[in-house]
Design a protein around this motif. Structure first.
Motif, PDB file in Angstrom:
ATOM      1  N   HIS A  91     -42.364 -27.884  25.185  1.00 39.63           N
ATOM      2  CA  HIS A  91     -41.662 -28.244  23.948  1.00 39.63           C
ATOM      3  C   HIS A  91     -40.820 -27.038  23.535  1.00 39.63           C
ATOM      4  O   HIS A  91     -41.354 -26.010  23.131  1.00 39.63           O
ATOM      5  CB  HIS A  91     -42.701 -28.584  22.871  1.00 39.63           C
ATOM      6  CG  HIS A  91     -42.135 -29.272  21.677  1.00 39.63           C
ATOM      7  ND1 HIS A  91     -42.905 -29.619  20.586  1.00 39.63           N
ATOM      8  CD2 HIS A  91     -40.869 -29.676  21.377  1.00 39.63           C
ATOM      9  CE1 HIS A  91     -42.160 -30.215  19.684  1.00 39.63           C
ATOM     10  NE2 HIS A  91     -40.915 -30.252  20.140  1.00 39.63           N
ATOM     11  N   ASN A  94     -37.342 -28.321  18.057  1.00 40.10           N
ATOM     12  CA  ASN A  94     -37.624 -29.461  17.175  1.00 40.10           C
ATOM     13  C   ASN A  94     -36.717 -29.394  15.963  1.00 40.10           C
ATOM     14  O   ASN A  94     -36.564 -28.335  15.348  1.00 40.10           O
ATOM     15  CB  ASN A  94     -39.093 -29.465  16.750  1.00 40.10           C
ATOM     16  CG  ASN A  94     -39.409 -30.596  15.778  1.00 40.10           C
ATOM     17  OD1 ASN A  94     -39.369 -30.396  14.568  1.00 40.10           O
ATOM     18  ND2 ASN A  94     -39.706 -31.772  16.297  1.00 40.10           N
ATOM     19  N   GLN A 125     -33.858 -31.208  30.589  1.00 35.20           N
ATOM     20  CA  GLN A 125     -34.264 -31.357  29.193  1.00 35.20           C
ATOM     21  C   GLN A 125     -33.966 -32.775  28.728  1.00 35.20           C
ATOM     22  O   GLN A 125     -33.039 -33.421  29.207  1.00 35.20           O
ATOM     23  CB  GLN A 125     -33.519 -30.372  28.290  1.00 35.20           C
ATOM     24  CG  GLN A 125     -34.009 -28.946  28.363  1.00 35.20           C
ATOM     25  CD  GLN A 125     -33.355 -28.043  27.327  1.00 35.20           C
ATOM     26  OE1 GLN A 125     -32.296 -28.363  26.784  1.00 35.20           O
ATOM     27  NE2 GLN A 125     -33.980 -26.924  27.035  1.00 35.20           N
ATOM     28  N   ASP A 127     -34.314 -35.274  24.865  1.00 32.57           N
ATOM     29  CA  ASP A 127     -34.657 -35.370  23.447  1.00 32.57           C
ATOM     30  C   ASP A 127     -35.446 -36.652  23.198  1.00 32.57           C
ATOM     31  O   ASP A 127     -35.033 -37.738  23.644  1.00 32.57           O
ATOM     32  CB  ASP A 127     -33.402 -35.387  22.571  1.00 32.57           C
ATOM     33  CG  ASP A 127     -32.638 -34.084  22.612  1.00 32.57           C
ATOM     34  OD1 ASP A 127     -33.258 -33.041  22.887  1.00 32.57           O
ATOM     35  OD2 ASP A 127     -31.413 -34.104  22.381  1.00 32.57           O
ATOM     36  N   SER A 144     -37.401 -33.989  19.063  1.00 33.30           N
ATOM     37  CA  SER A 144     -38.114 -32.982  19.845  1.00 33.30           C
ATOM     38  C   SER A 144     -37.445 -32.842  21.209  1.00 33.30           C
ATOM     39  O   SER A 144     -37.218 -33.838  21.897  1.00 33.30           O
ATOM     40  CB  SER A 144     -39.582 -33.384  20.032  1.00 33.30           C
ATOM     41  OG  SER A 144     -40.290 -33.292  18.816  1.00 33.30           O
ATOM     42  N   THR A 145     -37.130 -31.610  21.570  1.00 32.41           N
ATOM     43  CA  THR A 145     -36.512 -31.329  22.865  1.00 32.41           C
ATOM     44  C   THR A 145     -37.575 -30.799  23.819  1.00 32.41           C
ATOM     45  O   THR A 145     -38.282 -29.839  23.500  1.00 32.41           O
ATOM     46  CB  THR A 145     -35.381 -30.297  22.719  1.00 32.41           C
ATOM     47  OG1 THR A 145     -34.384 -30.824  21.826  1.00 32.41           O
ATOM     48  CG2 THR A 145     -34.743 -29.992  24.056  1.00 32.41           C
ATOM     49  N   TYR A 146     -37.667 -31.455  24.974  1.00 28.62           N
ATOM     50  CA  TYR A 146     -38.663 -31.089  25.964  1.00 28.62           C
ATOM     51  C   TYR A 146     -37.988 -30.650  27.261  1.00 28.62           C
ATOM     52  O   TYR A 146     -36.982 -31.228  27.677  1.00 28.62           O
ATOM     53  CB  TYR A 146     -39.591 -32.267  26.265  1.00 28.62           C
ATOM     54  CG  TYR A 146     -40.435 -32.684  25.088  1.00 28.62           C
ATOM     55  CD1 TYR A 146     -41.601 -31.991  24.764  1.00 28.62           C
ATOM     56  CD2 TYR A 146     -40.073 -33.771  24.291  1.00 28.62           C
ATOM     57  CE1 TYR A 146     -42.379 -32.377  23.682  1.00 28.62           C
ATOM     58  CE2 TYR A 146     -40.855 -34.157  23.209  1.00 28.62           C
ATOM     59  CZ  TYR A 146     -41.998 -33.452  22.907  1.00 28.62           C
ATOM     60  OH  TYR A 146     -42.768 -33.823  21.834  1.00 28.62           O
ATOM     61  N   ASP A 190     -52.546 -34.255  19.308  1.00 29.70           N
ATOM     62  CA  ASP A 190     -51.956 -33.633  20.486  1.00 29.70           C
ATOM     63  C   ASP A 190     -53.025 -32.802  21.182  1.00 29.70           C
ATOM     64  O   ASP A 190     -53.273 -31.649  20.829  1.00 29.70           O
ATOM     65  CB  ASP A 190     -50.770 -32.756  20.080  1.00 29.70           C
ATOM     66  CG  ASP A 190     -50.038 -32.149  21.273  1.00 29.70           C
ATOM     67  OD1 ASP A 190     -50.571 -32.248  22.396  1.00 29.70           O
ATOM     68  OD2 ASP A 190     -48.953 -31.587  21.084  1.00 29.70           O
ATOM     69  N   HIS A 212     -50.122 -24.735  19.290  1.00 31.17           N
ATOM     70  CA  HIS A 212     -49.096 -25.772  19.350  1.00 31.17           C
ATOM     71  C   HIS A 212     -47.818 -25.259  18.677  1.00 31.17           C
ATOM     72  O   HIS A 212     -47.869 -24.634  17.605  1.00 31.17           O
ATOM     73  CB  HIS A 212     -49.546 -27.024  18.596  1.00 31.17           C
ATOM     74  CG  HIS A 212     -50.741 -27.717  19.164  1.00 31.17           C
ATOM     75  ND1 HIS A 212     -52.020 -27.209  19.096  1.00 31.17           N
ATOM     76  CD2 HIS A 212     -50.851 -28.919  19.792  1.00 31.17           C
ATOM     77  CE1 HIS A 212     -52.862 -28.065  19.651  1.00 31.17           C
ATOM     78  NE2 HIS A 212     -52.184 -29.101  20.088  1.00 31.17           N
TER      79      HIS A 212
END
Length: 274
Positions: A91, A94, A125, A127, A144-146, A190, A212
């Motif tokens: 992650h 955000n 990546q 979103d 949230s960008t992963y 989570d 986290h």
């Protein structure tokens, strides 16, 4: 809402050889998931406030709808057609927009979808967008960008250092104890083992569990609680992970941003409220 435990089991099984860990999709799923009529559990809200450092009030912290809708986003991310496997995902950022205050007596409808799959020098990546509405009107949005790392694995989670923020004079020092990982997992749903288990952390290249990212963001917003307007956007970039236990410094930046640093001035998180 989907049951998070079953979704994590699906993700872990899918990561095993021969059980679904094959080549991933080249695009995002052409689907939007939605759940209506999600009420606020006041006991859950109070527990979350305590873990993250917020005052106990009926107004939802900006980060709490993320927790309420997280199982829906998790359901999307554990689908076979999702382009990045959940196990090992990082992650990296955000962004939350609060359109107006949301209170505990309101019922929210959530929808989740993925967009903007793009290449990255360490993989890909994507979103994941989560939208909260009341009576048909959007009141909250989280993006949230992963990062899905491809190629070299492990490495202790060292993140990019481009755009490293100026180190602020720490206005507060926080001791982050080992229970933060399990406490936040309990209130957020989570349960990624890199946050709750030494063995789980080591499997992904971390010497011990890490906090986290969304706990770090929430803890910073709790420190800014008296400064926040009724409507705003708060965006953060997650830099170096926060190992458990550790001591971190929180400070304000000259441009109105905020940052979380370790004892050597290296950034864990850089954020901006606008």
């Amino acid at each position: 809402m989907p049951a998070a435990g079953a979704l994590y089991r699906r993700a872990l099984l899918g990561a095993l050889p021969g059980l679904g860990g094959g080549r991933r999709s080249a695009g995002v799923p052409a689907v939007e998931l939605a759940v209506a009529g999600i009420a606020v559990d006041r006991t859950h809200l109070a527990d979350y406030d305590r873990v993250c450092g917020f005052r106990l009030t009926d107004r939802l912290p900006a980060t709490f709808p993320h927790v309420m809708g997280f199982p829906l986003a998790l359901r999307l991310m554990t689908a076979p057609e999702f382009p990045i496997p959940l196990t090992g995902v990082v992650h990296v950022g955000n962004r939350i927009t609060v359109h107006r205050p949301v209170t505990a007596d309101e019922t929210l409808d959530f929808r989740a979808y993925a967009e903007n799959l793009r290449p990255h020098d360490r993989g890909r990546q994507v979103d994941v967008v989560l939208v909260g509405s009341v009576d048909g009107t959007e009141v909250w949005r989280g993006v949230s960008t992963y990062l899905g790392r491809e190629g070299k694995r492990g490495g202790g989670g060292r993140r990019e250092q481009a755009g490293r923020p100026t180190t602020p004079a720490g206005s507060a020092r926080w001791r982050v104890d080992p229970r933060v990982g399990t406490d936040y997992a309990r209130v957020s749903g989570d349960h990624n083992p890199i946050h709750t288990s030494r063995l789980g952390a080591r499997l992904f290249g971390f010497p011990r569990p890490i906090a986290h990212g969304m706990w770090s963001k929430a803890r910073c917003l709790a420190a800014l609680e008296n400064r926040l307007p009724d409507a705003y956007t708060v965006e953060v970039a997650f830099k170096l992970p926060v190992p458990l236990p550790s001591t971190v410094s929180f400070g304000l930046l000259p441009d109105g941003g905020f940052a979380l640093h370790d004892s050597r001035g290296r950034p864990h998180l850089a954020g901006l409220v606008r």
